[in-house]
Design a protein around this motif. Structure first.
Motif, PDB file in Angstrom:
ATOM      1  N   VAL A   1     -27.985  -9.463  42.128  1.00 55.20           N
ATOM      2  CA  VAL A   1     -28.271 -10.414  41.045  1.00 55.20           C
ATOM      3  C   VAL A   1     -26.968 -11.087  40.645  1.00 55.20           C
ATOM      4  O   VAL A   1     -26.043 -10.422  40.168  1.00 55.20           O
ATOM      5  N   VAL A   2     -26.883 -12.379  40.892  1.00 51.12           N
ATOM      6  CA  VAL A   2     -25.712 -13.174  40.508  1.00 51.12           C
ATOM      7  C   VAL A   2     -26.201 -14.516  39.980  1.00 51.12           C
ATOM      8  O   VAL A   2     -27.336 -14.925  40.260  1.00 51.12           O
ATOM      9  N   PRO A   3     -25.373 -15.234  39.213  1.00 47.78           N
ATOM     10  CA  PRO A   3     -25.756 -16.583  38.800  1.00 47.78           C
ATOM     11  C   PRO A   3     -25.883 -17.484  40.026  1.00 47.78           C
ATOM     12  O   PRO A   3     -25.030 -17.461  40.919  1.00 47.78           O
ATOM     13  N   ARG A   4     -26.944 -18.278  40.058  1.00 50.49           N
ATOM     14  CA  ARG A   4     -27.176 -19.163  41.201  1.00 50.49           C
ATOM     15  C   ARG A   4     -27.347 -20.602  40.726  1.00 50.49           C
ATOM     16  O   ARG A   4     -27.840 -20.845  39.621  1.00 50.49           O
ATOM     17  N   PRO A   5     -26.940 -21.566  41.546  1.00 50.99           N
ATOM     18  CA  PRO A   5     -27.104 -22.971  41.147  1.00 50.99           C
ATOM     19  C   PRO A   5     -28.575 -23.313  40.950  1.00 50.99           C
ATOM     20  O   PRO A   5     -29.434 -22.913  41.744  1.00 50.99           O
ATOM     21  N   ALA A   6     -28.849 -24.037  39.879  1.00 55.87           N
ATOM     22  CA  ALA A   6     -30.208 -24.513  39.636  1.00 55.87           C
ATOM     23  C   ALA A   6     -30.435 -25.815  40.399  1.00 55.87           C
ATOM     24  O   ALA A   6     -29.497 -26.525  40.753  1.00 55.87           O
ATOM     25  N   THR A   7     -31.689 -26.136  40.656  1.00 56.31           N
ATOM     26  CA  THR A   7     -32.043 -27.384  41.323  1.00 56.31           C
ATOM     27  C   THR A   7     -32.870 -28.251  40.366  1.00 56.31           C
ATOM     28  O   THR A   7     -33.388 -27.769  39.354  1.00 56.31           O
ATOM     29  N   ASN A   8     -32.952 -29.503  40.669  1.00 56.21           N
ATOM     30  CA  ASN A   8     -33.772 -30.463  39.915  1.00 56.21           C
ATOM     31  C   ASN A   8     -33.292 -30.674  38.482  1.00 56.21           C
ATOM     32  O   ASN A   8     -34.085 -31.019  37.607  1.00 56.21           O
ATOM     33  N   THR A   9     -32.000 -30.478  38.247  1.00 55.53           N
ATOM     34  CA  THR A   9     -31.414 -30.793  36.945  1.00 55.53           C
ATOM     35  C   THR A   9     -30.747 -32.162  37.057  1.00 55.53           C
ATOM     36  O   THR A   9     -29.939 -32.390  37.971  1.00 55.53           O
ATOM     37  N   VAL A  10     -31.079 -33.047  36.134  1.00 60.58           N
ATOM     38  CA  VAL A  10     -30.655 -34.436  36.259  1.00 60.58           C
ATOM     39  C   VAL A  10     -30.170 -34.957  34.916  1.00 60.58           C
ATOM     40  O   VAL A  10     -30.775 -34.674  33.868  1.00 60.58           O
ATOM     41  N   VAL A  11     -29.072 -35.701  34.933  1.00 60.41           N
ATOM     42  CA  VAL A  11     -28.662 -36.517  33.797  1.00 60.41           C
ATOM     43  C   VAL A  11     -28.900 -37.966  34.189  1.00 60.41           C
ATOM     44  O   VAL A  11     -28.269 -38.495  35.113  1.00 60.41           O
ATOM     45  N   ASP A  12     -29.841 -38.589  33.503  1.00 60.50           N
ATOM     46  CA  ASP A  12     -30.207 -39.976  33.798  1.00 60.50           C
ATOM     47  C   ASP A  12     -29.981 -40.796  32.533  1.00 60.50           C
ATOM     48  O   ASP A  12     -30.750 -40.706  31.576  1.00 60.50           O
ATOM     49  N   GLY A  13     -28.868 -41.547  32.540  1.00 58.65           N
ATOM     50  CA  GLY A  13     -28.536 -42.327  31.354  1.00 58.65           C
ATOM     51  C   GLY A  13     -28.166 -41.419  30.202  1.00 58.65           C
ATOM     52  O   GLY A  13     -27.173 -40.685  30.273  1.00 58.65           O
ATOM     53  N   ASP A  14     -28.978 -41.422  29.154  1.00 61.01           N
ATOM     54  CA  ASP A  14     -28.666 -40.621  27.969  1.00 61.01           C
ATOM     55  C   ASP A  14     -29.639 -39.460  27.804  1.00 61.01           C
ATOM     56  O   ASP A  14     -29.923 -39.036  26.691  1.00 61.01           O
ATOM     57  N   ARG A  15     -30.116 -38.901  28.923  1.00 61.99           N
ATOM     58  CA  ARG A  15     -31.083 -37.803  28.846  1.00 61.99           C
ATOM     59  C   ARG A  15     -30.861 -36.810  29.982  1.00 61.99           C
ATOM     60  O   ARG A  15     -30.660 -37.193  31.134  1.00 61.99           O
ATOM     61  N   LEU A  16     -30.872 -35.520  29.617  1.00 62.63           N
ATOM     62  CA  LEU A  16     -30.827 -34.447  30.608  1.00 62.63           C
ATOM     63  C   LEU A  16     -32.217 -33.851  30.736  1.00 62.63           C
ATOM     64  O   LEU A  16     -32.890 -33.586  29.728  1.00 62.63           O
ATOM     65  N   THR A  17     -32.626 -33.602  31.975  1.00 62.53           N
ATOM     66  CA  THR A  17     -33.885 -32.888  32.207  1.00 62.53           C
ATOM     67  C   THR A  17     -33.626 -31.735  33.176  1.00 62.53           C
ATOM     68  O   THR A  17     -32.805 -31.843  34.083  1.00 62.53           O
ATOM     69  N   ALA A  18     -34.329 -30.649  32.964  1.00 63.23           N
ATOM     70  CA  ALA A  18     -34.165 -29.468  33.809  1.00 63.23           C
ATOM     71  C   ALA A  18     -35.436 -28.641  33.755  1.00 63.23           C
ATOM     72  O   ALA A  18     -36.229 -28.735  32.808  1.00 63.23           O
ATOM     73  N   THR A  19     -35.616 -27.840  34.777  1.00 66.24           N
ATOM     74  CA  THR A  19     -36.735 -26.902  34.827  1.00 66.24           C
ATOM     75  C   THR A  19     -36.221 -25.490  34.620  1.00 66.24           C
ATOM     76  O   THR A  19     -35.256 -25.073  35.278  1.00 66.24           O
ATOM     77  N   LEU A  20     -36.865 -24.762  33.716  1.00 63.14           N
ATOM     78  CA  LEU A  20     -36.465 -23.395  33.384  1.00 63.14           C
ATOM     79  C   LEU A  20     -37.522 -22.434  33.907  1.00 63.14           C
ATOM     80  O   LEU A  20     -38.633 -22.380  33.375  1.00 63.14           O
ATOM     81  N   PRO A  21     -37.234 -21.679  34.959  1.00 61.55           N
ATOM     82  CA  PRO A  21     -38.211 -20.714  35.453  1.00 61.55           C
ATOM     83  C   PRO A  21     -38.563 -19.677  34.384  1.00 61.55           C
ATOM     84  O   PRO A  21     -37.812 -19.482  33.416  1.00 61.55           O
ATOM     85  N   PRO A  22     -39.675 -18.997  34.540  1.00 65.77           N
ATOM     86  CA  PRO A  22     -40.001 -17.922  33.590  1.00 65.77           C
ATOM     87  C   PRO A  22     -38.898 -16.862  33.578  1.00 65.77           C
ATOM     88  O   PRO A  22     -38.240 -16.617  34.590  1.00 65.77           O
ATOM     89  N   LEU A  23     -38.725 -16.259  32.433  1.00 69.77           N
ATOM     90  CA  LEU A  23     -37.785 -15.157  32.244  1.00 69.77           C
ATOM     91  C   LEU A  23     -36.431 -15.487  32.883  1.00 69.77           C
ATOM     92  O   LEU A  23     -36.038 -14.938  33.914  1.00 69.77           O
ATOM     93  N   SER A  24     -35.704 -16.407  32.254  1.00 66.90           N
ATOM     94  CA  SER A  24     -34.460 -16.881  32.846  1.00 66.90           C
ATOM     95  C   SER A  24     -33.452 -17.208  31.755  1.00 66.90           C
ATOM     96  O   SER A  24     -33.809 -17.524  30.614  1.00 66.90           O
ATOM     97  N   TRP A  25     -32.172 -17.152  32.149  1.00 69.31           N
ATOM     98  CA  TRP A  25     -31.057 -17.525  31.258  1.00 69.31           C
ATOM     99  C   TRP A  25     -30.199 -18.535  31.995  1.00 69.31           C
ATOM    100  O   TRP A  25     -29.966 -18.401  33.202  1.00 69.31           O
ATOM    101  N   HIS A  26     -29.693 -19.545  31.249  1.00 64.82           N
ATOM    102  CA  HIS A  26     -29.035 -20.680  31.877  1.00 64.82           C
ATOM    103  C   HIS A  26     -27.731 -21.051  31.194  1.00 64.82           C
ATOM    104  O   HIS A  26     -27.603 -20.937  29.967  1.00 64.82           O
ATOM    105  N   LEU A  27     -26.794 -21.514  31.998  1.00 61.55           N
ATOM    106  CA  LEU A  27     -25.590 -22.190  31.527  1.00 61.55           C
ATOM    107  C   LEU A  27     -25.579 -23.580  32.129  1.00 61.55           C
ATOM    108  O   LEU A  27     -25.609 -23.733  33.352  1.00 61.55           O
ATOM    109  N   ILE A  28     -25.566 -24.602  31.252  1.00 63.86           N
ATOM    110  CA  ILE A  28     -25.534 -25.999  31.685  1.00 63.86           C
ATOM    111  C   ILE A  28     -24.284 -26.634  31.099  1.00 63.86           C
ATOM    112  O   ILE A  28     -24.094 -26.636  29.871  1.00 63.86           O
ATOM    113  N   ARG A  29     -23.424 -27.167  31.962  1.00 60.55           N
ATOM    114  CA  ARG A  29     -22.173 -27.782  31.499  1.00 60.55           C
ATOM    115  C   ARG A  29     -22.186 -29.275  31.790  1.00 60.55           C
ATOM    116  O   ARG A  29     -22.517 -29.698  32.915  1.00 60.55           O
TER     117      ARG A  29
END
Length: 502
Positions: A471-499
């Motif tokens: 178990v290690v931190p892994r890169p997420a997919t489908n995270t996008v910054v488009d203009g002035d909005r960030l969108t991302a998908t959060l799988p069930p039972l998960s913790w995230h760091l977004i920079r």
């Protein structure tokens, strides 16, 4: 999939993160010291007997301060036993954990090791079986310059010319608990703590002092203990402590995942109690909280102190942590950050082997537990100003805490560089979440630097000596910054760091 939208503005802040929020705890208990940080026969041991492999992991973890030497252990500890020539130090019975303490590692050894791994020590004094004299003597020993007192010169004679310069001191440990050696009523403890604080401040006016609050939120004296103790000590101390450990009691994983709701309520309750005492005293002083013991601990697997066999350096509560536990730990870190205006210090208990982010084998490897990763990422990147967040999310029903947010979001902003760090916990065990974060308040130049996730198809997955990177931190997919909005998908039972950054 459910929707989560976060409102953020750099003008609306909670407070600045004190680096001491990323603290840890080393107690003379089980294999935390002997066989943990210290193992002279280990292949990686340095000239002082401390494991270099463990030291490297401590640096990677990003710990900033470490509380020492307890914990329950300190309530019967004679600090003088652990200084001077090692071969002349007495072997003592430790009543807290029914073990033989060889005193091979003491104040000097610990302080040298702590500075070597880049952390500041927090020292606890024994107010269980001892009191004012022993506390002041220890303060003189650690902080006074050569030639000022005979106690300071004793340190010099023991090979440590420079003072250890310990800034923060705990006035005992968990003395509200009947399990504690030297257990006291709130009045008894409050009076002794006040006498000790007054004497320590006369010796060194620059110290910061932590007075004992409740050992957990279920104590029948919770709140009342703090009020009485602070009526004795309010003008003499800087912080009041809180302790809390969490586990899935009776298999209630839903409530376990919402543990930070309890932590948040505890912080609010004790801050209000402290403010009440201050108001009654007509004081302009504002106390802060030292949450100097917190973690996941499976206490239902621990027989208790009364059932312990007499041992020396025996293994004790070496819990193995899963993905679920890592999500809870990450969420608890977020609760501490979200209350950084009132929580100045926090220490995850403990550092190595004993309910710890780092495990070792005697003579063998050291490895990162799952809970290592959210701590290391948060310590590294959650520096700056915590922002107030408005989070629109669904609720989850829990047995213990009622309806709670399915998703928690913490935001830390660096006003100088413009960097924005988001910590996110999806507590829902079955549903993913669609996260949207409008960024227009931060300008139009933020870009995605990194999004890593702690999650697994098997929420019970753990790390081990044989599989240290299961178990290690892994890169997420489908995270996008488009203009002035960030969108991302959060799988069930998960913790995230977004920079995000410029």
């Amino acid at each position: 999939m459910y929707e989560v939208e976060v409102g953020l503005d750099p003008a609306f802040t909670v407070g600045t993160v004190d680096e001491r929020l990323f603290g840890s705890f080393v107690e003379h208990m089980g294999r935390c010291v002997y066989g943990g940080i210290f193992e002279p026969d280990h292949p990686t041991a340095d000239e002082h007997g401390f494991r270099r492999d463990v030291a490297e992991l401590v640096r990677e973890l990003g710990v900033t301060t470490i509380r020492y030497p307890g914990g329950n252990f300190v309530s019967g500890y004679r600090w003088e036993d652990g200084v001077g020539p090692v071969d002349e130090r007495p072997r003592r019975l430790d009543l807290a954990w029914r073990s033989i303490e060889p005193n091979t590692v003491g104040v000097d050894e610990f302080c040298r090791w702590a500075r070597g791994v880049g952390v500041d020590p927090i020292m606890a004094v024994n107010l269980g079986t001892r009191g004012v004299d022993a506390a002041v003597d220890l303060l003189e020993y650690t902080n006074f310059a050569p030639g000022t007192t005979s106690t300071a010169d004793r340190r010099v004679a023991n090979g440590h010319k420079d003072p250890h310069a310990i800034r923060t001191w705990c006035l005992g440990n968990e003395l509200d608990g009947p399990w504690q050696v030297g257990h006291k009523t709130a009045d008894e403890y409050g009076r002794l703590a006040a006498e000790t604080a007054r004497a320590m401040r006369r010796a060194d006016p620059d110290v910061e002092l932590v007075v004992c609050g409740s050992s957990n939120g279920a104590m029948p004296t919770f709140g009342a203990w703090e009020r009485v103790v602070l009526e004795h000590t309010y003008d003499l101390v800087d912080h009041i402590s809180l302790h809390a450990y969490y586990e899935p009691a009776d298999g209630d994983v839903g409530s376990f995942l919402a543990s930070s709701e309890d932590m948040r309520r505890m912080i609010a309750a004790i801050a209000a109690t402290a403010d009440h005492v201050g108001a009654v005293r007509r004081s302009s002083k504002r106390l802060t909280i030292s949450f100097d013991e917190w973690n996941v601990w499976f206490q239902n697997r621990f027989a208790g102190q009364a059932g312990l066999e007499l041992t020396e350096n025996g293994a004790l509560i070496e819990d193995v942590y899963s993905v679920t536990d890592a999500v809870v730990v990450g969420d608890l870190l977020m609760a501490l950050l979200d209350n950084c205006d009132r929580v100045a210090i926090a220490c995850q208990a403990q550092l190595v082997n004993v309910i710890a982010p780092i495990l070792t084998k005697t003579g063998g490897p050291a490895w990162r537990q799952t809970i290592f990763h959210p701590f290391a990422l948060t310590s590294r990147y959650a520096r700056g100003t915590v922002l107030r967040t408005a989070v629109a999310t669904r609720d989850l029903a829990t047995q213990r805490y009622g309806d709670v947010p399915a998703t928690r979001v913490t935001a830390v902003h660096d006003p100088e560089t413009g960097a924005l760090t988001l910590l996110v916990a999806n507590r829902d065990r079955t549903e993913p979440a669609a996260l949207t974060v409008p960024l227009r308040a931060f300008g139009s130049s933020l870009r995605l630097l990194e999004h890593v996730i702690i999650a697994d198809d098997d929420p019970s997955a753990t790390n081990s000596a044989e599989h240290p990177d299961r178990v290690v931190p892994r890169p997420a997919t489908n995270t996008v910054v488009d203009g002035d909005r960030l969108t991302a998908t959060l799988p069930p039972l998960s913790w995230h760091l977004i920079r995000l950054g410029r």
